[in-house]
Design a protein around this motif. Structure first.
Motif, mmCIF file in Angstrom:
data_model
loop_
_atom_site.group_PDB
_atom_site.id
_atom_site.type_symbol
_atom_site.label_atom_id
_atom_site.label_comp_id
_atom_site.label_asym_id
_atom_site.label_seq_id
_atom_site.Cartn_x
_atom_site.Cartn_y
_atom_site.Cartn_z
ATOM 1 N N TRP A 136 0.859 -1.181 0.000
ATOM 2 C CA TRP A 136 0.000 0.000 0.000
ATOM 3 C C TRP A 136 0.892 1.226 0.000
ATOM 4 C CZ3 TRP A 136 -0.790 4.224 3.212
ATOM 5 C CH2 TRP A 136 -2.006 4.904 3.079
ATOM 6 N N ARG A 165 -7.890 -2.340 -11.166
ATOM 7 C CA ARG A 165 -7.420 -2.733 -9.839
ATOM 8 C C ARG A 165 -7.263 -4.252 -9.755
ATOM 9 N NH1 ARG A 165 -12.057 -2.269 -5.866
ATOM 10 N NH2 ARG A 165 -11.418 -0.224 -5.212
ATOM 11 N N ASN A 166 -8.153 -4.984 -10.416
ATOM 12 C CA ASN A 166 -8.094 -6.447 -10.352
ATOM 13 C C ASN A 166 -6.878 -7.009 -11.071
ATOM 14 O OD1 ASN A 166 -11.531 -6.099 -10.749
ATOM 15 N ND2 ASN A 166 -10.621 -6.916 -8.890
ATOM 16 N N MET A 172 -3.727 -5.475 -8.379
ATOM 17 C CA MET A 172 -3.644 -5.946 -6.990
ATOM 18 C C MET A 172 -2.920 -7.284 -6.823
ATOM 19 S SD MET A 172 -6.897 -4.478 -4.889
ATOM 20 C CE MET A 172 -7.002 -5.783 -3.732
ATOM 21 N N GLU A 183 -10.492 5.487 -13.795
ATOM 22 C CA GLU A 183 -10.104 4.262 -13.086
ATOM 23 C C GLU A 183 -9.204 4.594 -11.890
ATOM 24 O OE1 GLU A 183 -10.356 0.840 -13.419
ATOM 25 O OE2 GLU A 183 -10.854 0.376 -15.488
ATOM 26 N N THR A 210 -9.181 3.762 -7.952
ATOM 27 C CA THR A 210 -8.986 2.400 -7.452
ATOM 28 C C THR A 210 -7.514 1.995 -7.522
ATOM 29 O OG1 THR A 210 -9.362 1.392 -9.614
ATOM 30 C CG2 THR A 210 -11.292 1.698 -8.209
ATOM 31 N N LEU A 211 -6.691 2.804 -8.204
ATOM 32 C CA LEU A 211 -5.275 2.436 -8.375
ATOM 33 C C LEU A 211 -4.344 3.307 -7.550
ATOM 34 C CD1 LEU A 211 -5.173 2.083 -12.279
ATOM 35 C CD2 LEU A 211 -5.263 0.234 -10.615
ATOM 36 N N LEU A 233 -1.816 1.900 -4.933
ATOM 37 C CA LEU A 233 -0.939 0.769 -5.245
ATOM 38 C C LEU A 233 0.394 1.311 -5.765
ATOM 39 C CD1 LEU A 233 -3.697 -1.354 -6.959
ATOM 40 C CD2 LEU A 233 -2.622 -1.859 -4.776
ATOM 41 N N LEU A 279 -13.622 -2.769 0.347
ATOM 42 C CA LEU A 279 -13.735 -2.245 -1.011
ATOM 43 C C LEU A 279 -15.184 -1.893 -1.325
ATOM 44 C CD1 LEU A 279 -11.245 -4.589 -2.886
ATOM 45 C CD2 LEU A 279 -10.863 -2.277 -2.059
ATOM 46 N N GLY A 312 -11.781 2.764 -1.447
ATOM 47 C CA GLY A 312 -10.480 2.238 -1.874
ATOM 48 C C GLY A 312 -9.780 1.515 -0.737
#
Length: 726
Positions: free
Chosen positions: A365, A406-407, A410, A437, A440-441, A444, A616, A621
């Motif tokens: 994270w 994100r999928n 992650m 998008e 959600t990113l 990361l 989530l 997020g």
């Protein structure tokens, strides 16, 4: 009205298939289809719909209608978008303990592709495991096709292990299953001591198996898997032929102590989320327990803090009600008054600790960054020494439906990688779409964005596509209704464009940069700088297709007949193409064995837990979390990897040894569980040249001969030491 093809199917299967026209929203129609007497109701999504969110909303409404009509029927639904999963949890009678389940296409599809970035070909292996097929090899096929086909006949099964296995470690049990019973034991179900929900543990280390453990196997048939339940040391110790391991007369089988032989639901799932509250209350009444963050903490059997209630980690559910700082009197000495080993306790001075992982401890994270900070232009990209990274070629219009990147990212950020092992992800595509998008990113680490076109060779050169570990080609564009075969036009053009590129003197430029070594280390790749391929055909690639039949255009040199089923085509067998249709067979697999989906999900997502789903679903997020011994212990879980037999500790097995020798040695010496091979299609090639295509062999037979050029799919344990990658 059914079209001709469907009409044909209905005629051929008319004894088993009835076709009703009607609406699931209409109780009369549900009555006609006798939904209340049905074993399960499967709701399929239209994968070619122009608006995935609307499709999901309509299907969720259908589920509400079905559950309203008959609240105890089991529903398995396909959803397109990950964020819509949360709405299902709001249906009062939705209960995954009764077998209700959701197959989220975006989550699984991108998860499969992400795992292929770590171990090329893995997506194909997993897809073949849950597709229910029997294989027929034939002498007029190429040798590689026969090897590949034998693997496509493997499936995933669950079975209770016989009392002989009680007290063994997982690796002893796995070795016994492989050598004696010719079964591949992948994982076991672990029931927490507090009676919470069972968790699936893949290739766990150290723990001893309790009685009646449920094991997850890869095998050709349910019949074979029964051996694991029948095996008895007294009777079968000397049996050489595994087919002779049948039920024996010994006492332990006569009085099965509450064991259930394998049924699709051998795992009766228990205890809903409500129990979190009760168990927290119960713990509070017992005053003698240690306190952390102002709440009581149960101590696990090994003296470590045990923060799970009913199998859920309450760190988020309860912590959001708690102040994050400890009471002042505890902070003075900077130690925690909890049963943690002293050497660990002194590392956890909360004021000084930065958050490196999310609150569940499952993912790396970083504090949110704006997309502007991550955008590179072509020159900046060319200046950055990118090597061993993942290039994502993304086709999207500014208003395309979100695919949920994100999928994809992650699983590549799972906490069982060290930070320096994380592969940098470079997205080449339209920034306007990525802005949508981005939320959600943003948490990361190691993501860059190049605002450009995946069809522009200059952009691809700028991100060093020839040095990447994997180039992923995705499209978020909506397929037009007029011609479904054109749905993949961008992906196919991009794929052929990269294959047509040549890379000449790029490497010399890198060599001349004096400080490139540091730059490489900063990019998180400590592997030796390998010279990149000269031709684009050698760039490792995986292309996502909407329409199966388009797979014929990806490989110009294959002789696949246009009518070949997807799983028999060369790009799929080699792991360079992935189509969503593969996930349809997961519906029937889930119907027969709910555990299979849980196992696949935990393998593919890199460790998404029910707790994470709740976080989530809030829509805010990923949250960061301070590292505690409990969250840090979550790093110690298996991941997928690929090991080469040409060099390194296992090289001796490449010289004509058998697969069983490799299996036993890797398990005993390194705790690695081998699950399959990735072999050069032209075995005649002795040098590992990247032009050579590889294909996947799932769980080869024990006497399968190995070659020095083979690569092995393994489940590797997390390594505490900062290891260099493989």
């Amino acid at each position: 009205e059914p079209d001709l093809e469907f009409e044909g199917l209905l005629k051929r299967q008319h004894t088993r298939v009835k076709y009703f026209q009607g609406s699931l929203m209409n109780a009369m129609d549900l009555e006609r289809a006798k939904v209340h007497e049905a074993d399960a109701c499967l709701v399929l999504a239209n994968k070619y719909c122009p608006d995935p969110d609307a499709e999901d909303a309509a299907n969720i409404m259908r589920v509400i209608s079905i559950k309203n009509y008959s609240d105890d029927i089991r529903v398995i639904i396909q959803l397109m978008q990950y964020h819509n999963k949360a709405y299902l949890l709001n249906i009062p009678s939705w209960d995954w303990k009764q077998g209700d389940d959701v197959i989220c296409l975006a989550e699984l599809k991108l998860g499969f592709i992400a795992q292929s970035c770590l171990a090329p070909g893995f997506s194909t292996m997993m897809a073949n495991l849950f597709a229910m097929r029997s294989f027929k090899t034939s002498p007029d096929m190429a040798a590689w096709q026969n090897d590949y086909l034998q693997g496509t006949g493997c499936e995933m099964y669950t079975e209770t292990l016989s009392p002989t296995f009680t007290g063994m470690t997982f690796s002893q049990a796995s070795e016994l299953c492989f050598v004696k019973l010719k079964l591949l034991l992948l994982a076991i179900e672990v029931k927490p001591e507090d009676g919470g929900d069972p968790k699936i543990s893949i290739n766990p280390r150290r723990s001893k198996l309790p009685t009646n453990t449920v094991g997850f196997f890869i095998a050709q048939s349910a019949e074979e898997v029964k051996r694991a339940w029948f095996y008895c040391k007294a009777c079968h110790e000397d049996v050489k032929d595994e087919n002779l391991i049948k039920k024996c007369k010994c006492k332990h089988l006569a009085n099965k102590t509450g064991a259930t032989p394998a049924t699709p639901f051998s795992a009766a799932l228990s205890k809903p989320l409500l129990n979190i509250k009760n168990s927290v209350m119960a713990k509070e009444e017992n005053g003698s327990k240690p306190v952390m963050n102002g709440r009581l903490v149960p101590i696990g059997p090994n003296g470590l803090v045990d923060e799970t209630y009913g199998g859920y980690h309450i760190s988020y559910e309860v912590k959001k009600l708690m102040p994050t700082n400890k009471p002042a009197d505890q902070q003075k000495n900077g130690k925690m008054e909890v049963g943690i080993a002293d050497d660990q306790a002194k590392d956890f001075d909360f004021a000084k600790t930065e958050m490196k992982y999310d609150s569940t401890g499952m993912f790396h994270w970083t504090p949110a960054r704006s997309i502007e900070d991550c955008i590179l232009d072509r020159n900046q990209a060319a200046m950055t020494v990118l090597n061993g990274h993942v290039v994502v070629c993304l086709f999207a219009d500014p208003d395309s439906p979100l695919i949920g990147l994100r999928n994809l990212v992650m699983p590549l950020r799972a906490s069982n990688f060290h930070y320096h092992e994380l592969k940098h992800v470079v997205i080449v595509g339209a920034v306007d779409y990525l802005r949508r998008e981005w939320k959600t990113l943003q948490n990361l680490p190691k993501i860059s964005v190049l605002n450009g076109s995946p069809l522009s060779r200059a952009d691809l050169r700028a991100v060093n596509v020839n040095l990447c570990d994997m180039c992923v080609i995705l499209s978020a564009k909506v397929p037009s209704n007029d011609d479904p075969t054109l749905a993949d036009k961008e992906a196919i053009l991009a794929s052929l464009n990269i294959k047509a590129m040549t890379f000449g003197d790029i490497i010399t430029n890198i060599e001349s940069m004096g400080d490139s070594k540091d730059a490489l280390n900063n990019m998180g790749d400590t592997t030796v700088k390998r010279p990149g391929p000269i031709y684009g055909t050698n760039v490792p690639m995986i292309t996502e297709l909407v329409n199966d039949s388009n797979v014929q255009f990806l490989d110009q040199d294959d002789d696949d007949d246009p009518d070949t089923e997807l799983y028999l085509t060369q790009p799929f067998a080699c792991g360079t193409a992935f189509a969503v249709s593969v996930l349809d067979s997961l519906m029937s697999t889930t119907y027969f064995n709910q555990n299979a989906l849980t196992l696949i999900r935990s393998l593919i997502t890199g460790g998404a837990t029910p707790e994470l789903e709740i976080i989530l679903a809030e829509g805010a997020g990923l949250r960061g979390g301070y590292s505690t011994p409990d969250t840090l212990s979550h790093r110690d879980r298996c991941r997928v990897g690929q090991i080469s037999l040409s060099d390194g500790p296992l090289a001796t097995f490449g010289e004509g040894r058998k697969y069983q020798d490799l299996f036993v040695a890797s398990l005993r010496n390194y705790g690695m569980l081998c699950i399959g091979l990735y072999r050069l299609r032209d075995a005649a090639l002795t040098t590992v040249d990247a032009t050579s295509k590889r294909y996947v062999i799932t769980n080869p037979p024990f006497d399968f001969g190995l070659l020095p050029t083979d690569q092995v799919f393994v489940f590797i344990h997390w390594n505490k030491r900062q290891s260099t990658s493989q």
